[in-house]
Every structure is written in C-alpha cells, then in structure tokens.
Design a protein around this motif. Structure first.
Motif, PDB file in Angstrom:
ATOM      1  N   TYR A 150       0.861  -1.183   0.000  1.00 32.78           N
ATOM      2  CA  TYR A 150       0.000   0.000   0.000  1.00 32.78           C
ATOM      3  C   TYR A 150       0.902   1.239   0.000  1.00 32.78           C
ATOM      4  O   TYR A 150       1.914   1.241   0.682  1.00 32.78           O
ATOM      5  N   PRO A 151       0.575   2.269  -0.770  1.00 33.93           N
ATOM      6  CA  PRO A 151      -0.619   2.428  -1.617  1.00 33.93           C
ATOM      7  C   PRO A 151      -0.541   1.677  -2.946  1.00 33.93           C
ATOM      8  O   PRO A 151      -1.560   1.404  -3.547  1.00 33.93           O
ATOM      9  N   PHE A 152       0.679   1.361  -3.406  1.00 30.80           N
ATOM     10  CA  PHE A 152       0.790   0.557  -4.625  1.00 30.80           C
ATOM     11  C   PHE A 152       0.690  -0.914  -4.267  1.00 30.80           C
ATOM     12  O   PHE A 152       1.365  -1.384  -3.359  1.00 30.80           O
ATOM     13  N   SER A 153      -0.175  -1.640  -4.980  1.00 31.77           N
ATOM     14  CA  SER A 153      -0.432  -3.036  -4.629  1.00 31.77           C
ATOM     15  C   SER A 153      -0.549  -3.897  -5.877  1.00 31.77           C
ATOM     16  O   SER A 153      -1.068  -3.446  -6.904  1.00 31.77           O
ATOM     17  N   SER A 154      -0.048  -5.111  -5.794  1.00 33.94           N
ATOM     18  CA  SER A 154      -0.291  -6.132  -6.818  1.00 33.94           C
ATOM     19  C   SER A 154      -1.231  -7.173  -6.225  1.00 33.94           C
ATOM     20  O   SER A 154      -1.276  -7.360  -5.009  1.00 33.94           O
ATOM     21  N   PHE A 155      -1.990  -7.856  -7.082  1.00 34.94           N
ATOM     22  CA  PHE A 155      -2.963  -8.809  -6.555  1.00 34.94           C
ATOM     23  C   PHE A 155      -3.223  -9.927  -7.560  1.00 34.94           C
ATOM     24  O   PHE A 155      -2.929  -9.814  -8.755  1.00 34.94           O
ATOM     25  N   ILE A 156      -3.807 -10.988  -7.050  1.00 33.78           N
ATOM     26  CA  ILE A 156      -4.349 -12.071  -7.866  1.00 33.78           C
ATOM     27  C   ILE A 156      -5.706 -12.428  -7.302  1.00 33.78           C
ATOM     28  O   ILE A 156      -5.890 -12.409  -6.072  1.00 33.78           O
ATOM     29  N   SER A 157      -6.677 -12.706  -8.173  1.00 32.75           N
ATOM     30  CA  SER A 157      -8.029 -12.983  -7.694  1.00 32.75           C
ATOM     31  C   SER A 157      -8.714 -13.997  -8.600  1.00 32.75           C
ATOM     32  O   SER A 157      -8.337 -14.179  -9.761  1.00 32.75           O
ATOM     33  N   PHE A 158      -9.755 -14.634  -8.045  1.00 30.80           N
ATOM     34  CA  PHE A 158     -10.549 -15.628  -8.762  1.00 30.80           C
ATOM     35  C   PHE A 158     -12.022 -15.232  -8.664  1.00 30.80           C
ATOM     36  O   PHE A 158     -12.482 -14.809  -7.600  1.00 30.80           O
ATOM     37  N   HIS A 159     -12.765 -15.394  -9.771  1.00 29.98           N
ATOM     38  CA  HIS A 159     -14.146 -14.917  -9.827  1.00 29.98           C
ATOM     39  C   HIS A 159     -15.040 -15.966 -10.505  1.00 29.98           C
ATOM     40  O   HIS A 159     -14.600 -16.702 -11.388  1.00 29.98           O
ATOM     41  N   TYR A 160     -16.302 -15.966 -10.065  1.00 35.68           N
ATOM     42  CA  TYR A 160     -17.284 -16.894 -10.640  1.00 35.68           C
ATOM     43  C   TYR A 160     -18.542 -16.126 -11.009  1.00 35.68           C
ATOM     44  O   TYR A 160     -19.066 -15.334 -10.215  1.00 35.68           O
ATOM     45  N   ASN A 161     -19.034 -16.360 -12.215  1.00 35.48           N
ATOM     46  CA  ASN A 161     -20.260 -15.726 -12.688  1.00 35.48           C
ATOM     47  C   ASN A 161     -21.466 -16.527 -12.214  1.00 35.48           C
ATOM     48  O   ASN A 161     -21.692 -17.651 -12.672  1.00 35.48           O
ATOM     49  N   ILE A 162     -22.230 -15.963 -11.286  1.00 34.07           N
ATOM     50  CA  ILE A 162     -23.364 -16.713 -10.728  1.00 34.07           C
ATOM     51  C   ILE A 162     -24.542 -16.754 -11.698  1.00 34.07           C
ATOM     52  O   ILE A 162     -25.472 -17.529 -11.507  1.00 34.07           O
ATOM     53  N   ILE A 163     -24.519 -15.924 -12.754  1.00 34.94           N
ATOM     54  CA  ILE A 163     -25.523 -16.060 -13.824  1.00 34.94           C
ATOM     55  C   ILE A 163     -24.967 -17.026 -14.853  1.00 34.94           C
ATOM     56  O   ILE A 163     -24.662 -16.658 -15.994  1.00 34.94           O
ATOM     57  N   ASP A 164     -24.781 -18.241 -14.461  1.00 37.42           N
ATOM     58  CA  ASP A 164     -24.159 -19.234 -15.336  1.00 37.42           C
ATOM     59  C   ASP A 164     -25.183 -19.755 -16.338  1.00 37.42           C
ATOM     60  O   ASP A 164     -26.248 -20.250 -15.962  1.00 37.42           O
ATOM     61  N   ASP A 165     -24.866 -19.649 -17.604  1.00 34.19           N
ATOM     62  CA  ASP A 165     -25.775 -20.058 -18.675  1.00 34.19           C
ATOM     63  C   ASP A 165     -24.926 -20.628 -19.808  1.00 34.19           C
ATOM     64  O   ASP A 165     -23.915 -20.035 -20.192  1.00 34.19           O
ATOM     65  N   VAL A 166     -25.347 -21.744 -20.359  1.00 34.31           N
ATOM     66  CA  VAL A 166     -24.573 -22.391 -21.427  1.00 34.31           C
ATOM     67  C   VAL A 166     -24.521 -21.526 -22.678  1.00 34.31           C
ATOM     68  O   VAL A 166     -23.633 -21.692 -23.528  1.00 34.31           O
ATOM     69  N   GLN A 167     -25.471 -20.595 -22.834  1.00 34.87           N
ATOM     70  CA  GLN A 167     -25.490 -19.753 -24.023  1.00 34.87           C
ATOM     71  C   GLN A 167     -24.556 -18.552 -23.913  1.00 34.87           C
ATOM     72  O   GLN A 167     -24.339 -17.857 -24.903  1.00 34.87           O
ATOM     73  N   LEU A 168     -24.006 -18.303 -22.727  1.00 37.07           N
ATOM     74  CA  LEU A 168     -23.091 -17.191 -22.579  1.00 37.07           C
ATOM     75  C   LEU A 168     -21.771 -17.479 -23.287  1.00 37.07           C
ATOM     76  O   LEU A 168     -21.344 -18.623 -23.399  1.00 37.07           O
TER      77      LEU A 168
END
Length: 227
Positions: free
Chosen positions: A194-212
């Motif tokens: 801080y104040p300069f920061s590096s990061f790694i993150s993981f995300h999941y789309n809860i509007i999961d649809d096969v047509q996306l």
C-alpha cells in the motif's frame, strides 16, 4: 600497509556517520506516514501551552486507480485475453466502490472455412471491493490483503457463431454475431502493499448459462493504487 587500512576504516566510519548526524541535526525522518505530516515552513503549527505543538493531519485522497489482466484462456483453435482499467472511490479504508471498463481480445480459427476470426469486446462494469481483515487486531500483512469483490458487467460480445452454431461468411471474412450479455461475478483475492499493490483474484459468474460466450470461472492479476 597497516596505515592505509587504518585510514580506510576511519574514512568509512566518518562517511557512515554523516547521514545519521544530518538526520539528528535537521530532525527529518526517512519515512512519514500518509496520515500525518509536518506543518509547512510558511504555515507554523499552532501551539498549546500545555500540550505543545498541534499535529497537522493531511487528508489523503479517496480516489484510487488500477488495471487488471484477465479473461485469459486458450485452446487449440481459440484465444482470449482482457485488459481492464478501473477507478475506485474509498468509502473507508477497507471498502471501495468503482467503475471498470473491460476490454477483451478474442481470436478463433474457423477450421471448416480455413479462416481466422478476431474481435474486440468491451463491458462497462461496476464493482465493490471489501477487505474484511484490514483492521483486525493482530492481523498479518498477508491477512490484511485478503479481499472479496462483487461486480456487475454489461458485456457487448462479438463471436463467429450464433446461439445455434451458425456461421455467416462473406468473401474471405466471417460476419460477427453481436450480442449483449450480463455477468454477475463474486470473487476473492489477495493483495500486497500500500498504496501501490499487486494482486491475484478468482471470480465466478453466478448467472451461469450455457449460451453465454465466456466460461463462468475467471482469474485475474493486476495492480492498484490507493485502494
């Protein structure tokens, strides 16, 4: 030979003592916390006869900036990568809200026509980031950098096929199918510094649809300033 060694040692000790003596005579410190600063030379601090000089507190900016690298995946015939600049406003030290513009490059080789398809997608996004352990007692720097993030994206997508797998070819080019899709991501990550920061993150789309067009899981690496 001994005289030369003695002269060298005395010179080294004198040189090493100079920065310390300068700091003691000037009263300056190598590092000053962002929350407090000394009064400016032309603005002397007010004094209290009992408590001494009053400390001057400088207000730090609540605006932060960042850039992410995400939506990265590849197969034998397709490739995708995203670059996401963003700006955030800190509601407090642990909570920030912001705006992100996701820009994605997509490539696919259409084997049946022996053609290449490329497209640029973009997605205006609003997000909230919270660091639940930032103010926790006895929390380590690693724990303080843990954050959770929620975001909503309205994505404008270009792909070579429609939802039924149809492909339209005009001359030597594939006509893109343009769609608009909604993504609601819930994720978590780890940041450092801080104040300069590096990061790694993981995300999941809860509007999961096969047509996306995208996979529901995504990961990102990035950098932020001041949030």
């Amino acid at each position: 030979m001994r005289t030369i060694v003695r002269i060298f040692l005395i010179s080294f000790l004198v040189f090493a003592a100079l920065p310390n003596s300068d700091a003691q005579t000037t009263g300056k410190k190598k590092y000053v916390k962002p929350e407090t600063t000394a009064p400016k030379p032309d603005e002397p601090a007010a004094a209290d006869s009992k408590k001494g000089p009053i400390k001057v507190v400088e207000k730090t900016s609540k605006v932060g900036y960042g850039i992410n690298l995400g939506n990265l995946y590849f197969t034998n015939f397709s490739f995708s990568i995203g670059l996401d600049p963003n700006i955030a406003y800190k509601l407090d030290e642990a909570l920030a809200v912001g705006f992100m513009l996701k820009m994605n490059y997509y490539y696919e080789k259409i084997r049946q026509y022996d053609l290449k398809f490329t497209a640029f997608d973009f997605g205006p996004t609003v997000f909230t980031r919270w660091k639940p352990l930032l103010k926790a007692n006895n929390a380590t720097p690693f724990m303080q950098g843990i954050f959770v993030q929620a975001e909503y994206e309205r994505a404008f997508i270009n792909r070579p096929t429609d939802e039924f797998g149809n492909i339209i070819v005009e001359g030597d080019k594939v006509v893109p199918f343009k769609t608009q899709e909604n993504y609601l991501y819930i994720g978590a990550g780890m940041a450092s510094g801080y104040p300069f920061s590096s990061f790694i993150s993981f995300h999941y789309n809860i509007i999961d649809d096969v047509q996306l067009s995208r996979l529901p899981f995504t990961y990102r690496i990035g950098f932020t300033w001041n949030y």
